[in-house]
Design an enzyme around this catalytic site. Sequence first.
Site, PDB file in Angstrom:
ATOM      1  N   TRP A  46       2.173   6.098   6.070  1.00 47.72           N
ATOM      2  CA  TRP A  46       2.533   6.907   4.899  1.00 47.72           C
ATOM      3  C   TRP A  46       2.319   8.342   5.349  1.00 47.72           C
ATOM      4  O   TRP A  46       1.182   8.763   5.568  1.00 47.72           O
ATOM      5  CB  TRP A  46       1.619   6.531   3.738  1.00 47.72           C
ATOM      6  CG  TRP A  46       1.986   7.111   2.415  1.00 47.72           C
ATOM      7  CD1 TRP A  46       2.868   6.590   1.517  1.00 47.72           C
ATOM      8  CD2 TRP A  46       1.461   8.290   1.808  1.00 47.72           C
ATOM      9  NE1 TRP A  46       2.921   7.378   0.398  1.00 47.72           N
ATOM     10  CE2 TRP A  46       2.073   8.429   0.544  1.00 47.72           C
ATOM     11  CE3 TRP A  46       0.531   9.261   2.202  1.00 47.72           C
ATOM     12  CZ2 TRP A  46       1.789   9.483  -0.323  1.00 47.72           C
ATOM     13  CZ3 TRP A  46       0.244  10.318   1.348  1.00 47.72           C
ATOM     14  CH2 TRP A  46       0.878  10.412   0.097  1.00 47.72           C
ATOM     15  N   LYS A  68       2.720   4.827 -16.366  1.00 50.57           N
ATOM     16  CA  LYS A  68       3.404   3.585 -15.968  1.00 50.57           C
ATOM     17  C   LYS A  68       4.902   3.813 -15.921  1.00 50.57           C
ATOM     18  O   LYS A  68       5.576   3.447 -14.969  1.00 50.57           O
ATOM     19  CB  LYS A  68       3.135   2.444 -16.970  1.00 50.57           C
ATOM     20  CG  LYS A  68       1.846   1.700 -16.872  1.00 50.57           C
ATOM     21  CD  LYS A  68       1.701   0.790 -15.689  1.00 50.57           C
ATOM     22  CE  LYS A  68       1.172   1.493 -14.494  1.00 50.57           C
ATOM     23  NZ  LYS A  68      -0.158   1.862 -14.347  1.00 50.57           N
ATOM     24  N   HIS A  77       1.970  22.288 -31.161  1.00 51.81           N
ATOM     25  CA  HIS A  77       1.533  23.548 -30.550  1.00 51.81           C
ATOM     26  C   HIS A  77       2.366  23.875 -29.311  1.00 51.81           C
ATOM     27  O   HIS A  77       1.886  24.557 -28.409  1.00 51.81           O
ATOM     28  CB  HIS A  77       0.044  23.474 -30.216  1.00 51.81           C
ATOM     29  CG  HIS A  77      -0.810  23.297 -31.433  1.00 51.81           C
ATOM     30  ND1 HIS A  77      -0.888  24.251 -32.422  1.00 51.81           N
ATOM     31  CD2 HIS A  77      -1.567  22.261 -31.847  1.00 51.81           C
ATOM     32  CE1 HIS A  77      -1.688  23.816 -33.391  1.00 51.81           C
ATOM     33  NE2 HIS A  77      -2.107  22.605 -33.063  1.00 51.81           N
ATOM     34  N   LYS A 107      -0.654   2.613  -2.946  1.00 56.61           N
ATOM     35  CA  LYS A 107      -1.594   1.862  -3.783  1.00 56.61           C
ATOM     36  C   LYS A 107      -3.008   2.398  -3.642  1.00 56.61           C
ATOM     37  O   LYS A 107      -3.763   2.465  -4.598  1.00 56.61           O
ATOM     38  CB  LYS A 107      -1.536   0.389  -3.361  1.00 56.61           C
ATOM     39  CG  LYS A 107      -2.470  -0.534  -4.128  1.00 56.61           C
ATOM     40  CD  LYS A 107      -1.895  -0.869  -5.479  1.00 56.61           C
ATOM     41  CE  LYS A 107      -2.799  -1.759  -6.303  1.00 56.61           C
ATOM     42  NZ  LYS A 107      -2.495  -1.588  -7.736  1.00 56.61           N
ATOM     43  N   ARG A 117       0.827  -1.211   0.000  1.00 61.76           N
ATOM     44  CA  ARG A 117       0.000   0.000   0.000  1.00 61.76           C
ATOM     45  C   ARG A 117       0.862   1.262   0.000  1.00 61.76           C
ATOM     46  O   ARG A 117       0.356   2.341  -0.277  1.00 61.76           O
ATOM     47  CB  ARG A 117      -0.900   0.003   1.234  1.00 61.76           C
ATOM     48  CG  ARG A 117      -1.923  -1.109   1.228  1.00 61.76           C
ATOM     49  CD  ARG A 117      -2.586  -1.233   2.585  1.00 61.76           C
ATOM     50  NE  ARG A 117      -3.380  -0.086   2.934  1.00 61.76           N
ATOM     51  CZ  ARG A 117      -4.683   0.007   2.783  1.00 61.76           C
ATOM     52  NH1 ARG A 117      -5.350  -1.001   2.276  1.00 61.76           N
ATOM     53  NH2 ARG A 117      -5.343   1.076   3.141  1.00 61.76           N
TER      54      ARG A 117
HETATM   55  C1  G6P Z   1      -3.139   5.705  -6.599  1.00 60.68           C
HETATM   56  C2  G6P Z   1      -2.370   4.577  -7.263  1.00 60.68           C
HETATM   57  C3  G6P Z   1      -2.712   4.514  -8.746  1.00 60.68           C
HETATM   58  C4  G6P Z   1      -4.215   4.381  -8.925  1.00 60.68           C
HETATM   59  C5  G6P Z   1      -4.966   5.521  -8.232  1.00 60.68           C
HETATM   60  C6  G6P Z   1      -6.453   5.255  -8.182  1.00 60.68           C
HETATM   61  O1  G6P Z   1      -2.643   6.938  -7.007  1.00 60.68           O
HETATM   62  O2  G6P Z   1      -0.980   4.751  -7.079  1.00 60.68           O
HETATM   63  O3  G6P Z   1      -2.076   3.399  -9.334  1.00 60.68           O
HETATM   64  O4  G6P Z   1      -4.518   4.364 -10.279  1.00 60.68           O
HETATM   65  O5  G6P Z   1      -4.538   5.639  -6.865  1.00 60.68           O
HETATM   66  O6  G6P Z   1      -6.681   4.144  -7.373  1.00 60.68           O
HETATM   67  P1  G6P Z   1      -8.012   3.301  -7.382  1.00 60.68           P
HETATM   68  O7  G6P Z   1      -7.816   2.258  -6.323  1.00 60.68           O
HETATM   69  O8  G6P Z   1      -9.121   4.254  -7.060  1.00 60.68           O
HETATM   70  O9  G6P Z   1      -8.150   2.713  -8.742  1.00 60.68           O
END
Ligand code: G6P
Length: 612
Positions: free
Chosen positions: A76, A488, A507, A607, A27
Amino acid sequence: MCGIIGYVGKSEAVPILLDGLERLEYRGYDSAGVAVVSPESELRVVKTKGRLSVLREHLEQQDPLRGTIGIGHTRWATHGEPNDTNAHPHIGQDGKIAVVHNGIIENYLEIRELLERKGIIFQSETDTEVIAQLMEYYYRKLGNLMDAVYAVLGRIEGAYAMGILCKDFPGQMIAARKDAPLLIGYGEDGNYIASDVTALLRYTRTVTYMEDGEVAVLTADGVQIFDQDRTAIDKPRHTIEWDVSAAEKGGYAHFMLKEIMEQGEAVRKTISPRVHDGRVVIEELAGMEPYLQGLRKICIVACGSAYHVGMIGKYALERLLRIPVDAYLASEFRYSEPLLGDDTLVIVISQSGETLDSMAALREAKKRGSKVLSIVNVVGSSIARESDITLYTWAGPEIAVATTKAYTTQMALLILLGVYCAECNGKIDAEERKAILDEFDKLPEKIDGVLSDLKIYQEAAARYFNQDSVFFIGRNLDYALGLEGSLKLKEISYIHSESYAAGELKHGTISLIEPGTLVIALATYTPLIEKTRSNIVEVRARGADVIAVATEETAPYVKDQADELMILPKTHPLLQSVLGVLPLQLFAYYVALNRGCDIDKPRNLAKSVTVE
Ligand code: G6P
């Protein structure tokens, strides 16, 4: 983002807490800690900045932390830098109460000042310590722990999932939740709390999801749950279908690679329950034809990669339904006073189902009279539970921070939903429906085909991993795809990268192209391939190196302009991006590998983002 685990039972708590925290590592976190109540009713806390390996070293250096009840946390940082003192658990001044917490207490400063005026001395800069100190304060004043817990919950504002220990009650753990995920696990050897089911899979598959305002009291022998009025309530128990191996690496070097390789199967699981006898069947929408026929607008709302799926959805659903479809970043949407109503469907996309901005957007949409349909991976998550309609992607647990199989399954499901709605609204004829569904049927196999030969991606990554900056270009669905390819690459390799609509480059951004700059040209969208080719020619003329991602059909148009050409099988244009993202995921993965990055846990990222 922060992770919580708690255990009360007959076994030693620390190994269970550490194991659970390890499973929550994905996470994202920057410090970790545990607290136990010892058999002598002593509250002991060990916590530290850094990875769990550091916490393990600290634990080994001291008298063993014995006790069959404990709480653990991966933090975090939000309030206060990541250091030993700010790590959780936090204890009150009397050393009686320990708290782990996910979320943010918005009025913590005001409470802190109040407590400081009463002579309470704080150790950390965190909002969480306020909970521990305030609880001890009320406990001293009211003489009853549950009274103190409810008094704290009545006083704090914001979001929380919390686990609480009190040394005066050495066999009892308390949990509370509001706007942050928390579940209870029932094991043979004791009972658990966790912010995420992956922490518990080794011990139990029987869980209860806590709802906002609920408080639970767990002992080795049982669990009691109370609502916000303190009335005892019965709640259903759910069985988690995921098995332990689904959340393990299974021989792969990284979860990300494992999850990339699982995409054929994951997409199969998303599609197959929903296509029968040449038709899309979405049971969750049964009986809603009149509503769907009355739709005038669709808003897709999400964050990160899920937003990029929304961008694909904008192009695909608009084409299928011929009504306006827009994709919005949830963090913007929620504050934009969106123009909604009962003829607008809001589609929230979220892997975790816990992203705070997406959740807030969902609530805003409901408040404004729109129905919310969510596309979610994690079963029982908050967004899934609060939506009017929830469609699960059934992709299985996704552990790597950089999403892969969640992205492809969300996309497949969104397009399937588009076909279903188009049929309801009479916007698609039998021939087109058949053409799309035939290709849906072959999609998992085509994905497996692409993933069966990784050499070209490994070689391209070995050649280009030292770039300072990478640009992605594409038109229409390829533009949306480039956004994901760029994300990515930058999130796991830390290479600066940007994605542009190919026609927009001239542009402004084309001034950044110089000899040797890498441009990844997405050239899978057949209707605009000649236009895309012209844009590739433009960057080549300025010295760019070009990797082109094309299909069997479009490759001839771009092959003379590409230093590397990645050719994908052809599928229906609406599904092409499901295949198109695979080379981008693999390129990002191998570039990050070449650069020695921590692929599954990129720096600063989480995550599941449960703060604003
Ligand atoms: C975080 C993750 C991304 C993810 C986004 C949305 O920023 O690092 O990888 O796309 O959240 O997360 P969710 O669980 O709502 O798809």
